[in-house]
Design a protein around this motif. Structure first.
Motif, mmCIF file in Angstrom:
data_model
loop_
_atom_site.group_PDB
_atom_site.id
_atom_site.type_symbol
_atom_site.label_atom_id
_atom_site.label_comp_id
_atom_site.label_asym_id
_atom_site.label_seq_id
_atom_site.Cartn_x
_atom_site.Cartn_y
_atom_site.Cartn_z
ATOM 1 N N HIS A 115 0.697 -1.226 0.109
ATOM 2 C CA HIS A 115 0.209 0.087 -0.024
ATOM 3 C C HIS A 115 0.856 1.357 0.101
ATOM 4 N N GLU A 116 2.045 1.067 0.313
ATOM 5 C CA GLU A 116 3.017 2.379 0.447
ATOM 6 C C GLU A 116 3.870 2.027 -0.616
ATOM 7 N N THR A 117 4.627 1.042 -1.028
ATOM 8 C CA THR A 117 5.514 0.660 -1.835
ATOM 9 C C THR A 117 5.164 1.151 -3.474
ATOM 10 N N LEU A 118 3.948 0.717 -3.607
ATOM 11 C CA LEU A 118 3.346 0.829 -4.981
ATOM 12 C C LEU A 118 3.008 2.288 -5.422
ATOM 13 N N PRO A 119 2.383 3.138 -4.537
ATOM 14 C CA PRO A 119 2.102 4.659 -4.716
ATOM 15 C C PRO A 119 3.642 5.228 -4.973
ATOM 16 N N VAL A 120 4.549 5.136 -4.081
ATOM 17 C CA VAL A 120 5.868 5.665 -3.968
ATOM 18 C C VAL A 120 6.742 5.388 -5.059
ATOM 19 N N SER A 121 6.491 4.270 -5.922
ATOM 20 C CA SER A 121 7.189 3.684 -7.038
ATOM 21 C C SER A 121 6.477 4.723 -8.130
ATOM 22 N N ILE A 122 5.304 5.340 -8.114
ATOM 23 C CA ILE A 122 4.820 5.876 -9.199
ATOM 24 C C ILE A 122 4.730 7.194 -9.128
ATOM 25 N N CYS A 123 4.629 7.692 -7.892
ATOM 26 C CA CYS A 123 4.615 9.246 -7.536
ATOM 27 C C CYS A 123 4.826 9.761 -6.166
ATOM 28 N N GLU A 124 4.708 11.078 -5.947
ATOM 29 C CA GLU A 124 4.850 11.239 -4.608
ATOM 30 C C GLU A 124 3.991 11.156 -3.520
ATOM 31 N N ALA A 125 4.212 10.567 -2.293
ATOM 32 C CA ALA A 125 3.277 10.095 -1.371
ATOM 33 C C ALA A 125 3.396 10.572 0.147
ATOM 34 N N THR A 126 2.202 10.667 0.673
ATOM 35 C CA THR A 126 2.454 11.133 2.197
ATOM 36 C C THR A 126 1.779 10.158 2.943
ATOM 37 N N GLY A 127 2.497 9.891 4.131
ATOM 38 C CA GLY A 127 2.192 8.800 5.193
ATOM 39 C C GLY A 127 1.293 9.618 6.327
ATOM 40 N N VAL A 128 0.237 9.214 6.743
ATOM 41 C CA VAL A 128 -0.451 9.763 7.818
ATOM 42 C C VAL A 128 -0.606 8.715 8.871
ATOM 43 N N PRO A 129 0.055 8.887 10.192
ATOM 44 C CA PRO A 129 0.272 7.724 11.055
ATOM 45 C C PRO A 129 -1.066 7.692 11.860
ATOM 46 N N LEU A 130 -1.462 6.363 12.173
ATOM 47 C CA LEU A 130 -2.332 6.201 12.953
ATOM 48 C C LEU A 130 -1.996 6.331 14.511
ATOM 49 N N ASP A 131 -2.709 6.661 15.278
ATOM 50 C CA ASP A 131 -2.182 7.053 16.666
ATOM 51 C C ASP A 131 -2.607 6.182 17.553
ATOM 52 N N ALA A 132 -1.501 5.598 18.128
ATOM 53 C CA ALA A 132 -1.486 4.359 19.092
ATOM 54 C C ALA A 132 -2.177 4.923 20.440
ATOM 55 N N ASN A 133 -1.819 6.054 20.685
ATOM 56 C CA ASN A 133 -2.921 6.670 22.009
ATOM 57 C C ASN A 133 -4.288 6.854 22.037
ATOM 58 N N ASP A 134 -4.589 6.726 20.774
ATOM 59 C CA ASP A 134 -6.086 6.853 20.473
ATOM 60 C C ASP A 134 -6.630 5.788 19.655
#
Length: 379
Positions: A115-134
């Motif tokens: 889910h990360e490697t494929l978009p990154v191989s094509i274009c710019e991508a931004t990660g949004v982290p899930l919150d372990a404290n929520d």
């Protein structure tokens, strides 16, 4: 040709999945034997399997199978379903049809690596982290902040791999409204939907909720039938499905006819299969509760919302990578350290591991784990 990085999870499994004595990190439910599955078949479906013609199949998938898949949704029919050789082919096709080098994509982290490697191989991508404290939830404002004029795709996964978290419904609806406002597609990896503790509330399928929603599913996880290698994407955008179907001509071309017929049998018995698999989860989860209560000084345990996975924290001084390596080498107990889920798009947890509880035989693995810990108290 694009060069992809090593797929860490699959490489780790290639080494240990069939060698470790206790596979304690599986993300799929307990599989059925061929005989067990055929025993669930309607007489006419069993006869169709016995008399099956072993020629090429339709690239979209067998019409009868697509009809049955569509019945798992609220607002879809067969024309809204495209079958793939497993979920991974669907992920590949969706990213390569939706994105180009001028696009931008947003993915949640941690994530299943493709889910990360494929978009990154094509274009710019931004990660949004899930919150372990929520409860591993997603901050919709952070998604909004990450959107650019060229953002084309947001990829999510609930119940989530590896945490088992399910996004609260109101946040899910807010995410859909945000993407609708900006004309952004949502690829929702829904492959664990239907698998979890009794009483679990699952999110509605994105294909039913959103005109640009792609619902990814597969026979592998909730149904416990990964050997069939049948996945699919459901989507209201039939033109987009047509483009993915043409890309599939370069990939698997079509699915295996026996797998399609066996998937049809399983889907027609889905109530019984999912009830069986969720009962295994119900039986196994209290065993993990008891284990972590015995070892509270070494682990931090949080019950997942759904699926058959959790992502507990390891507090030992040796670190989770060393712990998991020693555990499988010395006791044959296989876990996935959180380093498998590291991201190039931002920080991800470094002190957790994925465990599973969707298969039978958990008692033997926990006993081996207890014995290892009793012999290695210094860790």
């Amino acid at each position: 040709m694009t060069s992809f990085p090593d797929f860490r999870l699959e490489t780790h499994f290639a080494k240990w999945e069939f060698k470790a004595r206790y596979h304690m990190t599986a993300s799929d439910a307990q599989s059925l034997s061929l005989r067990e599955l055929l025993d669930l078949a309607r007489p006419e479906d069993r006869a169709a399997f016995d008399d099956l013609w072993l020629g090429y199949t339709e690239t979209y998938g067998a019409p009868e199978l697509r009809d049955e898949i569509a019945r798992t949704y609220v607002r879809q029919d067969a024309r809204n379903v495209l079958c793939f050789a497993g979920a991974s082919e669907g992920i590949f096709a969706a990213n390569h049809v939706l994105l180009d080098r001028d696009s931008h994509a947003i993915v949640v982290t941690p994530n299943y690596q493709s889910h990360e490697t494929l978009p990154v191989s094509i274009c710019e991508a931004t990660g949004v982290p899930l919150d372990a404290n929520d409860n591993w939830s997603l901050d919709i404002d952070r998604v909004a902040d990450a959107i650019r004029p060229n953002t084309r795709l947001v990829t999510i996964n609930f119940p989530h791999n590896p945490t088992g978290a399910i996004l609260p419904l109101e946040r899910y609806q807010a995410l859909i409204a945000l993407c609708r406002k900006h004309g952004i597609y949502i690829l929702h990896d829904e492959i664990f939907c239907g698998l979890g503790p009794s009483g679990t509330s699952y999110l509605p399928f994105v294909a039913d909720e959103y005109e640009r929603g792609l619902s990814l599913n597969v026979m592998s996880k909730a149904y416990g039938l990964p050997g069939l290698r049948i996945g699919w994407i459901a989507c209201q955008d039939t033109e987009l499905l047509s483009r993915m179907e043409r890309l599939k001509h370069y990939l698997s071309i079509c699915n295996a006819a026996p797998s399609e017929q066996l998937s049809l049998i399983a889907l027609r018995a889905r109530g019984a299969i999912l009830a069986r698999n969720c009962a295994i989860v119900d039986e196994n989860l209290p065993k993990w509760d008891a284990f972590f209560a015995r070892h509270a000084e070494l682990f931090e345990w949080q019950r997942p919302d759904g699926s058959c996975m959790a992502f507990p924290r390891y507090k030992g001084a040796d670190g989770v990578e060393a712990f998991c390596a020693a555990l499988v080498e010395e006791s044959g107990v296989l876990f996935l350290p959180s380093t498998i889920y590291r991201s190039d798009l931002g920080e991800t947890p470094k002190d957790r591991f994925r465990l599973g509880f969707g298969r039978k035989g958990l008692d033997e693995g926990i006993a081996a784990l207890d014995e290892y810990l009793s012999q290695n108290t210094a860790r």
